[in-house]
Design a protein around this motif. Structure first.
Motif, short mmCIF file in Angstrom:
data_model
loop_
_atom_site.label_atom_id
_atom_site.label_comp_id
_atom_site.label_asym_id
_atom_site.label_seq_id
_atom_site.Cartn_x
_atom_site.Cartn_y
_atom_site.Cartn_z
N ALA A 1 0.84 -1.21 0.00
CA ALA A 1 0.00 0.00 0.00
C ALA A 1 0.87 1.25 0.00
O ALA A 1 0.59 2.23 -0.71
CB ALA A 1 -0.92 -0.01 1.21
N ALA A 2 1.95 1.23 0.78
CA ALA A 2 2.85 2.39 0.85
C ALA A 2 3.58 2.63 -0.47
O ALA A 2 3.83 3.77 -0.85
CB ALA A 2 3.85 2.19 1.98
N ILE A 3 3.93 1.54 -1.17
CA ILE A 3 4.57 1.69 -2.49
C ILE A 3 3.61 2.37 -3.46
O ILE A 3 3.99 3.31 -4.18
CB ILE A 3 5.01 0.32 -3.05
N GLN A 4 2.37 1.90 -3.50
CA GLN A 4 1.38 2.50 -4.40
C GLN A 4 1.17 3.98 -4.08
O GLN A 4 1.09 4.82 -4.98
CB GLN A 4 0.06 1.74 -4.29
N LEU B 1 -2.28 11.35 -7.03
CA LEU B 1 -3.02 10.88 -5.86
C LEU B 1 -4.41 11.51 -5.86
O LEU B 1 -4.54 12.73 -5.80
CB LEU B 1 -2.28 11.23 -4.57
N ASP B 2 -5.45 10.69 -5.94
CA ASP B 2 -6.82 11.21 -5.91
C ASP B 2 -7.54 10.74 -4.66
O ASP B 2 -6.99 10.02 -3.83
CB ASP B 2 -7.58 10.80 -7.18
N LEU C 1 -6.01 3.35 0.09
CA LEU C 1 -4.70 3.02 0.64
C LEU C 1 -4.64 3.23 2.15
O LEU C 1 -3.91 2.53 2.85
CB LEU C 1 -3.63 3.85 -0.06
N GLY C 2 -5.37 4.20 2.66
CA GLY C 2 -5.41 4.44 4.11
C GLY C 2 -4.33 5.39 4.59
O GLY C 2 -3.31 5.63 3.91
N TRP C 3 -4.56 5.94 5.78
CA TRP C 3 -3.68 6.97 6.30
C TRP C 3 -2.26 6.48 6.55
O TRP C 3 -1.29 7.20 6.27
CB TRP C 3 -4.26 7.58 7.58
N SER C 4 -2.10 5.28 7.06
CA SER C 4 -0.74 4.79 7.34
C SER C 4 0.11 4.78 6.08
O SER C 4 1.27 5.21 6.09
CB SER C 4 -0.80 3.39 7.94
N GLN D 1 -6.18 16.68 3.74
CA GLN D 1 -6.90 16.10 2.60
C GLN D 1 -7.56 14.79 2.99
O GLN D 1 -8.71 14.52 2.61
CB GLN D 1 -5.93 15.87 1.45
N TYR D 2 -6.84 14.00 3.75
CA TYR D 2 -7.39 12.71 4.16
C TYR D 2 -8.58 12.90 5.09
O TYR D 2 -9.61 12.22 4.95
CB TYR D 2 -6.32 11.86 4.84
#
Length: 402
Positions: free
Chosen positions: A290-293, A303-304, A311-314, A338-339
């Motif tokens: 997820a972090a790579i994406q 990033l939309d 992907l989530g906040w982490s 934004q999140y």
């Protein structure tokens, strides 16, 4: 050298040492807890070594656990705390470069300290804070040097994982590995293939989380030790990139792995394959991919809202840290704003559920319900629909009739 004021963790353990001494045996604090104390760090636990044999320790204390009695370790329970007590020992030859063929218990602290890996880990301390230093470990601590005890070649043949431990300590302490020890790692690097992947991964993770990762990555490269880490033989260029990044620092293992994967330009499938080769947990694989994406999306300015949600906040936090390490500005505060502005953070916040769709629209349970929820979820996240039961049910009805 004597330490005048011992921290609480040593004082709490002191009654255990005293009781062993009162029974006529020697007992000392040894290893990492002494090293950390001298470096001004708070030890997380204490290791105790003694001239008493395991059977004798079990006679001295009423509450014990045979933690590793074959290798001389007994856990003593005292005042609601557990202490591992290990008998002084010497070790035989190591046929598999991992475990001694047999262990011999001895009464001599000197013999015990001789078998340890590094001079900075071969320190002992008595109840009064007096430091026992047989291999100039104090001087190496002062000068910031990592040096094998005795002949480095022998230490690494005894346990090949010690080579990974050496570069790991360089990362954690920002110490320099002395020449003979470094050369011995280069000569013996192939022995690492005899070590279980899980043990290598543990040291790699500690290296990543060190305060100075480059100090560990550089010798990992120089000695070609990396060639004997799972699927790392072709990753020299990536490791070099990591070494050359200014102010390299990771707040999590997933952050380190994700930056590695990004620089290696690995697909998600390839990254999963790599992490599985390292025997990684499913949770680490999930957080890393997820972090790579997220890192790729931020770097490419793509990033939309849906990606942020999915992907989530982490993952977003790690991505922002990675992007900053790569020299592109990413405001963590702006990212968080934004999140937080997303209409929902997970599907549980959606104003309708599968059950309510079945009841309100007179539908049957099945794949259609999941498809409807996914459609509504994306519509709410991207701002195409308000998160209200009425509008979501209207849209669901519309989708059912199409």
């Amino acid at each position: 050298m004597r330490v005048a004021n011992l921290p609480k963790i040593f004082l709490q353990a002191s009654p255990v040492l005293k009781k062993i001494q009162q029974a006529g045996f020697e007992a000392y604090f040894v290893g990492g807890c002494v090293r950390d104390l001298l470096l001004g760090k708070e030890p997380h636990d204490v290791d105790i070594a003694t001239s008493a044999y395991p059977a004798e320790i079990k006679q001295i204390f009423k509450r014990t656990i045979d933690t590793g009695i074959k290798h001389g370790t007994v856990t003593v329970l005292n005042q609601h705390r557990a202490y591992e007590i290990t008998t002084f020992r010497t070790e035989s030859s190591y046929q598999d470069f991992r475990r001694p063929d047999h262990v011999t218990f001895v009464r001599s602290l000197n013999n015990d300290l001789q078998r340890r890996d590094l001079t900075i880990n071969a320190l002992a301390m008595d109840l009064n804070g007096q430091i026992i230093d047989l291999f100039n470990g104090l001087q190496d601590l002062k000068q910031g040097i990592i040096r094998a005890v005795g002949i480095p070649h022998e230490r690494f043949h005894e346990d090949a994982l010690r080579m990974m431990r050496t570069v790991r300590f360089a990362s954690q302490l920002s110490f320099t590995i002395e020449t003979q020890t470094l050369n011995a790692i280069t000569e013996n690097a192939p022995l690492l293939k005899h070590i279980a992947v899980e043990r290598i991964h543990e040291e790699w993770q500690k290296l990543l989380l060190g305060s100075y990762p480059q100090k560990g990555l550089a010798p990992l490269l120089e000695t070609k030790l990396y060639c004997y880490c799972p699927n790392f033989a072709e990753q020299k260029a990536v490791l070099k990139q990591l070494v050359n990044l200014p102010q390299l620092k990771f707040n999590s293992v997933a952050a380190g792995w994700s930056l590695f994967g990004y620089l290696a330009q690995l697909s998600i499938t390839e990254m999963i394959k790599l992490l599985r080769a390292w025997k990684s947990s499913n949770s680490l694989i999930k957080s890393t991919t997820a972090a790579i994406q997220a890192t790729r999306s931020v770097m490419d300015n793509k990033l939309d809202q849906w990606q942020m949600y999915s992907l989530g906040w982490s993952a977003l936090q790690v991505a922002c840290e990675n992007v900053n390490l790569l020299g592109k500005n990413c405001s963590l505060t702006a990212m968080q704003q934004q999140y937080q502005a997303l209409p929902i953070k997970n599907v549980k916040e959606l104003a309708v559920t599968g059950g309510s769709l079945i009841t309100s629209l007179n539908l049957k349970p099945g794949p259609q319900i999941g498809e409807l929820i996914n459609n509504l979820e994306k519509a709410v996240v991207t701002g195409r629909l308000p998160n209200t039961p009425e509008r979501l049910l209207q849209q669901a009805q519309k989708l059912v009739l199409e």
